[in-house]
Design a protein around this motif. Structure first.
Motif, PDB file in Angstrom:
ATOM      1  N   MET A   1     -23.233   5.397  63.384  1.00 57.53           N
ATOM      2  CA  MET A   1     -24.545   4.941  64.009  1.00 57.53           C
ATOM      3  C   MET A   1     -24.777   5.237  65.242  1.00 57.53           C
ATOM      4  SD  MET A   1     -26.573   1.180  63.760  1.00 57.53           S
ATOM      5  CE  MET A   1     -25.089   0.443  64.895  1.00 57.53           C
ATOM      6  N   ALA A   2     -25.876   6.082  65.608  1.00 56.35           N
ATOM      7  CA  ALA A   2     -26.105   6.574  66.889  1.00 56.35           C
ATOM      8  C   ALA A   2     -27.504   6.258  67.276  1.00 56.35           C
ATOM      9  CB  ALA A   2     -26.255   7.920  66.843  1.00 56.35           C
ATOM     10  N   ASP A   3     -27.916   6.078  68.622  1.00 51.45           N
ATOM     11  CA  ASP A   3     -29.407   5.921  69.235  1.00 51.45           C
ATOM     12  C   ASP A   3     -30.222   7.240  69.288  1.00 51.45           C
ATOM     13  OD1 ASP A   3     -28.956   3.124  69.886  1.00 51.45           O
ATOM     14  OD2 ASP A   3     -27.526   3.777  71.139  1.00 51.45           O
ATOM     15  N   ILE A   4     -31.334   7.199  68.781  1.00 50.24           N
ATOM     16  CA  ILE A   4     -32.209   8.360  68.537  1.00 50.24           C
ATOM     17  C   ILE A   4     -33.499   8.189  69.357  1.00 50.24           C
ATOM     18  CG2 ILE A   4     -33.610   9.962  67.033  1.00 50.24           C
ATOM     19  CD1 ILE A   4     -31.215   9.633  65.006  1.00 50.24           C
ATOM     20  N   LEU A   5     -33.887   8.991  70.068  1.00 47.90           N
ATOM     21  CA  LEU A   5     -35.174   9.014  70.575  1.00 47.90           C
ATOM     22  C   LEU A   5     -36.179   9.914  69.978  1.00 47.90           C
ATOM     23  CD1 LEU A   5     -37.241   8.148  73.048  1.00 47.90           C
ATOM     24  CD2 LEU A   5     -36.452  10.012  74.168  1.00 47.90           C
ATOM     25  N   LEU A   6     -37.185   9.273  69.270  1.00 42.99           N
ATOM     26  CA  LEU A   6     -38.064  10.339  68.552  1.00 42.99           C
ATOM     27  C   LEU A   6     -39.237  10.273  69.362  1.00 42.99           C
ATOM     28  CD1 LEU A   6     -39.403  12.040  66.363  1.00 42.99           C
ATOM     29  CD2 LEU A   6     -39.812   9.569  65.277  1.00 42.99           C
ATOM     30  N   LEU A   7     -39.628  11.559  69.705  1.00 40.83           N
ATOM     31  CA  LEU A   7     -41.103  11.758  70.477  1.00 40.83           C
ATOM     32  C   LEU A   7     -42.136  12.154  69.589  1.00 40.83           C
ATOM     33  CD1 LEU A   7     -39.379  13.244  73.525  1.00 40.83           C
ATOM     34  CD2 LEU A   7     -40.033  10.834  73.332  1.00 40.83           C
ATOM     35  N   GLY A   8     -43.120  11.361  69.237  1.00 46.85           N
ATOM     36  CA  GLY A   8     -44.128  11.836  68.482  1.00 46.85           C
ATOM     37  C   GLY A   8     -44.187  10.790  67.189  1.00 46.85           C
ATOM     38  N   ALA A   9     -45.421  10.568  66.770  1.00 44.36           N
ATOM     39  CA  ALA A   9     -45.298   9.454  65.630  1.00 44.36           C
ATOM     40  C   ALA A   9     -46.336  10.068  64.717  1.00 44.36           C
ATOM     41  CB  ALA A   9     -45.547   8.127  65.891  1.00 44.36           C
ATOM     42  N   GLY A  10     -46.759  11.237  64.711  1.00 43.99           N
ATOM     43  CA  GLY A  10     -47.809  11.878  63.731  1.00 43.99           C
ATOM     44  C   GLY A  10     -47.672  12.164  62.315  1.00 43.99           C
ATOM     45  N   PHE A  11     -48.367  13.014  61.694  1.00 42.15           N
ATOM     46  CA  PHE A  11     -48.463  13.189  60.375  1.00 42.15           C
ATOM     47  C   PHE A  11     -47.307  13.267  59.605  1.00 42.15           C
ATOM     48  CE2 PHE A  11     -52.816  15.093  61.282  1.00 42.15           C
ATOM     49  CZ  PHE A  11     -53.487  14.521  60.314  1.00 42.15           C
ATOM     50  N   VAL A  12     -46.220  13.825  60.148  1.00 41.59           N
ATOM     51  CA  VAL A  12     -44.797  14.303  59.315  1.00 41.59           C
ATOM     52  C   VAL A  12     -43.886  13.441  59.675  1.00 41.59           C
ATOM     53  CG1 VAL A  12     -45.762  16.653  59.105  1.00 41.59           C
ATOM     54  CG2 VAL A  12     -44.537  16.084  61.052  1.00 41.59           C
ATOM     55  N   THR A  13     -43.932  12.269  60.486  1.00 40.99           N
ATOM     56  CA  THR A  13     -42.917  11.807  60.980  1.00 40.99           C
ATOM     57  C   THR A  13     -42.281  10.516  59.979  1.00 40.99           C
ATOM     58  OG1 THR A  13     -44.163  10.160  62.199  1.00 40.99           O
ATOM     59  CG2 THR A  13     -43.235  12.120  63.584  1.00 40.99           C
ATOM     60  N   GLY A  14     -42.978  10.199  58.973  1.00 39.27           N
ATOM     61  CA  GLY A  14     -42.290   9.411  57.989  1.00 39.27           C
ATOM     62  C   GLY A  14     -41.183   9.474  57.306  1.00 39.27           C
ATOM     63  N   PRO A  15     -41.033  10.549  56.670  1.00 45.22           N
ATOM     64  CA  PRO A  15     -39.684  11.099  55.954  1.00 45.22           C
ATOM     65  C   PRO A  15     -38.649  10.796  56.987  1.00 45.22           C
ATOM     66  CG  PRO A  15     -41.655  12.332  55.049  1.00 45.22           C
ATOM     67  CD  PRO A  15     -42.078  11.468  56.287  1.00 45.22           C
ATOM     68  N   LEU A  16     -38.705  11.539  58.042  1.00 39.60           N
ATOM     69  CA  LEU A  16     -37.905  11.556  58.877  1.00 39.60           C
ATOM     70  C   LEU A  16     -37.166  10.198  59.549  1.00 39.60           C
ATOM     71  CD1 LEU A  16     -37.727  13.919  62.118  1.00 39.60           C
ATOM     72  CD2 LEU A  16     -37.329  11.514  62.614  1.00 39.60           C
ATOM     73  N   VAL A  17     -38.083   9.362  59.921  1.00 38.47           N
ATOM     74  CA  VAL A  17     -37.572   8.043  60.160  1.00 38.47           C
ATOM     75  C   VAL A  17     -36.912   7.401  59.199  1.00 38.47           C
ATOM     76  CG1 VAL A  17     -38.399   5.710  60.914  1.00 38.47           C
ATOM     77  CG2 VAL A  17     -39.391   7.783  62.044  1.00 38.47           C
ATOM     78  N   ASP A  18     -37.679   7.258  57.889  1.00 38.24           N
ATOM     79  CA  ASP A  18     -36.960   6.660  56.666  1.00 38.24           C
ATOM     80  C   ASP A  18     -35.384   7.266  56.373  1.00 38.24           C
ATOM     81  OD1 ASP A  18     -38.929   5.250  56.190  1.00 38.24           O
ATOM     82  OD2 ASP A  18     -39.189   5.901  53.889  1.00 38.24           O
ATOM     83  N   TYR A  19     -35.443   8.580  56.525  1.00 45.05           N
ATOM     84  CA  TYR A  19     -33.870   8.956  56.343  1.00 45.05           C
ATOM     85  C   TYR A  19     -33.102   8.682  57.014  1.00 45.05           C
ATOM     86  CZ  TYR A  19     -30.377  12.841  55.406  1.00 45.05           C
ATOM     87  OH  TYR A  19     -29.197  13.388  55.122  1.00 45.05           O
ATOM     88  N   LEU A  20     -33.450   8.878  58.776  1.00 41.18           N
ATOM     89  CA  LEU A  20     -32.337   8.368  59.536  1.00 41.18           C
ATOM     90  C   LEU A  20     -32.242   7.026  59.667  1.00 41.18           C
ATOM     91  CD1 LEU A  20     -33.672  10.825  62.339  1.00 41.18           C
ATOM     92  CD2 LEU A  20     -31.602  10.947  61.124  1.00 41.18           C
ATOM     93  N   HIS A  21     -33.075   6.137  59.430  1.00 35.32           N
ATOM     94  CA  HIS A  21     -33.191   4.807  59.269  1.00 35.32           C
ATOM     95  C   HIS A  21     -32.058   4.271  58.340  1.00 35.32           C
ATOM     96  CE1 HIS A  21     -34.465   0.515  58.129  1.00 35.32           C
ATOM     97  NE2 HIS A  21     -34.323   0.345  59.593  1.00 35.32           N
ATOM     98  N   GLY A  22     -32.119   5.167  57.014  1.00 31.55           N
ATOM     99  CA  GLY A  22     -31.340   4.805  55.854  1.00 31.55           C
ATOM    100  C   GLY A  22     -30.063   5.244  56.223  1.00 31.55           C
ATOM    101  N   LYS A  23     -29.697   6.054  57.408  1.00 31.22           N
ATOM    102  CA  LYS A  23     -28.345   6.704  57.577  1.00 31.22           C
ATOM    103  C   LYS A  23     -27.907   5.379  58.664  1.00 31.22           C
ATOM    104  CE  LYS A  23     -27.995  10.289  55.360  1.00 31.22           C
ATOM    105  NZ  LYS A  23     -26.854  10.731  54.533  1.00 31.22           N
ATOM    106  N   GLY A  24     -28.565   4.300  58.981  1.00 34.69           N
ATOM    107  CA  GLY A  24     -28.015   3.418  59.985  1.00 34.69           C
ATOM    108  C   GLY A  24     -28.310   3.794  61.295  1.00 34.69           C
ATOM    109  N   HIS A  25     -29.105   4.836  61.569  1.00 34.78           N
ATOM    110  CA  HIS A  25     -29.324   4.953  63.084  1.00 34.78           C
ATOM    111  C   HIS A  25     -30.375   4.052  63.609  1.00 34.78           C
ATOM    112  CE1 HIS A  25     -26.705   8.313  62.673  1.00 34.78           C
ATOM    113  NE2 HIS A  25     -27.532   9.015  61.965  1.00 34.78           N
ATOM    114  N   LYS A  26     -30.228   3.778  64.808  1.00 34.76           N
ATOM    115  CA  LYS A  26     -31.109   3.097  65.836  1.00 34.76           C
ATOM    116  C   LYS A  26     -32.195   4.174  66.432  1.00 34.76           C
ATOM    117  CE  LYS A  26     -28.402  -0.632  67.155  1.00 34.76           C
ATOM    118  NZ  LYS A  26     -27.887  -1.591  68.285  1.00 34.76           N
ATOM    119  N   ILE A  27     -33.415   3.998  66.180  1.00 37.39           N
ATOM    120  CA  ILE A  27     -34.504   4.924  66.691  1.00 37.39           C
ATOM    121  C   ILE A  27     -35.558   4.152  67.567  1.00 37.39           C
ATOM    122  CG2 ILE A  27     -36.159   6.637  65.857  1.00 37.39           C
ATOM    123  CD1 ILE A  27     -34.939   6.305  63.227  1.00 37.39           C
ATOM    124  N   ILE A  28     -35.715   4.587  68.719  1.00 35.97           N
ATOM    125  CA  ILE A  28     -36.731   4.475  69.532  1.00 35.97           C
ATOM    126  C   ILE A  28     -37.834   5.396  69.124  1.00 35.97           C
ATOM    127  CG2 ILE A  28     -37.836   4.741  71.767  1.00 35.97           C
ATOM    128  CD1 ILE A  28     -35.096   3.444  73.040  1.00 35.97           C
TER     129      ILE A  28
END
Length: 441
Positions: A1-28
């Motif tokens: 599990m890691a800490d990820i900083l995602l910059l941007g929350a637009g059209f295409v970020t939903g699958p990215l967040v779902d995938y990484l959240h499913g891997k147990g990563h923490k995301i800002i």
């Protein structure tokens, strides 16, 4: 599990967040607009929404310093500044955007910092690079040479959702789409370097038959010449990467460009108060005569009327292109039950030592999920998410500024995409008529 900083929350970020959240990563999830980040997070544990100004180096630096990896999905012009902060804090970075000269210039600094700055890991660029390189490397391993590579990709409505005069709806940044049609294009045709000026790009569109049921139009995309080196095919004689659209798109957007609707020049203090007044200001055609006299093409005039360009509706934006973007976003949006579609095809001519030719065709048709993720979101978001996870696992170890054209990157990413049912259909053709795709280049 890691800490990820995602910059941007637009059209295409939903699958990215779902995938990484499913891997147990923490995301800002950092966004200029807090509500966008809050919608993306949707109260899930381990995800934190935050309002972030990427132009504030000090504030951004504090976030980057605490992160194990940064994913930058903000507009491309901010990536280099973000990358410099990542280098300072020795934090790896992933983007889906093209790698401009200023980013390549950071290569040695990134290597010295011991970090990976992976760009072009979306769909186009991204999946196109990886699938093309897989075929190229396999061909070279068999002793074959690549004589020609023509690669097309487009994000368009699924046929059943193609119900407006432009044949287009937005699943990606409107400003990026409209800005791209003014780029100069360079490519290789039978050993000859060819160029198309941005002013002529849309009028250069040529017919592309993707499948027997899908007739599209394509135009050359940016600078294909550099991929001769990136793809490690010094022997190639024809090399073109292009964008696909339905036939209605080119004529309307070309007319919009000629009228001045793609201008970035800001309105004066007294800006037009309606679409009708803006069109009259740009063209000199009286409001009552716009539909009849805007252009010499009746269908194009009808398209502008359908869009609302002759109405008394107020404009929203401080320049013609910003106003046009906002109008198109409103008119060319997907309804909840409509699907978008990513279409991609590589056509290659491979040659053996005896000059025998093999024609290789790879095709991807990916539709969005009804009431779910768009095809654009899946094909941009998943590759970036997979690559980010692989970097954090230590499975991708390449340092410096890079793109996904080497086996150590594309092989594990494509294997994971295959598990998500995102894959190319490969076909070998012996019929010499398959070479006809070169005729219009």
């Amino acid at each position: 599990m890691a800490d990820i900083l995602l910059l941007g929350a637009g059209f295409v970020t939903g699958p990215l967040v779902d995938y990484l959240h499913g891997k147990g990563h923490k995301i800002i999830v950092g966004s200029q607009f807090l509500y966008e980040a809050e919608e993306l997070v949707a109260g899930r544990e381990g995800l934190t929404p935050k309002q972030v100004d990427v132009t504030s180096q000090e504030a951004l630096g504090e976030l980057v310093e605490k992160a194990d990896l940064v994913i930058s999905f903000v507009p491309f012009q901010f990536h280099v500044a973000v990358a410099k902060i990542c280098i300072k804090h020795k934090t790896s970075m992933v983007t889906a955007s093209y790698t401009h000269e200023d980013m390549w210039a950071l290569n040695e600094q990134a290597k010295s910092a011991g970090i990976t700055i992976l760009n072009e890991i979306g769909v186009d660029p991204g999946i196109d690079h990886m699938t093309a390189m897989q075929t190229i490397d396999e061909a070279h391993e068999k002793g074959l040479k690549v004589e020609a590579l023509v690669s097309w990709c487009g994000g368009i409505p699924a046929p059943e959702a193609n119900n407006n005069p432009l044949g287009y709806k937005f699943s990606w940044s409107p400003m990026a789409v409209l800005s791209a049609v003014s780029n100069d294009a360079h490519y290789l045709s039978n050993g000859e370097k060819k160029s198309i000026l941005g002013d002529e790009l849309l009028t250069s569109m040529r017919a592309v038959t993707l499948t027997k049921d899908l007739e599209l139009k394509g135009y050359a995309n940016r600078d294909s010449l550099g991929y001769k080196e990136e793809y490690r095919i010094p022997e190639v004689k024809t090399l073109l990467r292009g964008t696909l659209r339905y036939p209605g798109f080119g004529p309307v957007i070309e007319a919009a460009k000629n009228i001045g609707l793609l201008s970035h020049e800001q309105f004066a203090s007294q800006s037009p108060n309606s679409w009708q007044s803006l069109m009259t200001m740009l063209t000199g055609v009286e409001a009552s005569e716009l539909e009849a006299k805007l252009t010499n093409d009746v269908e194009i005039n009808r398209s502008f009327n359908w869009l609302g360009c002759f109405s008394e509706e107020p404009i929203v934006g401080d320049s013609p292109i910003q106003a046009f973007c906002n109008l198109l976003c409103d008119k060319l949006k997907y309804e909840d039950d409509e699907q978008d579609m990513i279409v991609m095809q590589h056509r290659m001519i491979l040659v053996d030592d005896e000059q025998n030719k093999i024609f290789h065709r790879s095709t991807l048709v990916e539709k969005g999920d009804k009431n779910g993720f768009s095809a654009m979101a899946k094909t941009v978001g998943y590759p970036a998410a997979i690559a980010a996870d692989l970097i954090l696992q230590g499975a991708i170890t390449r340092k410096g500024v890079c793109i996904p054209v080497t086996k150590d990157i594309y092989q594990p990413v494509l294997a994971e995409l295959d598990k998500l049912n995102i894959r190319m259909e490969e076909k070998l053709i012996t019929d010499q008529s398959e070479a006809s795709f070169l005729n219009h280049l």
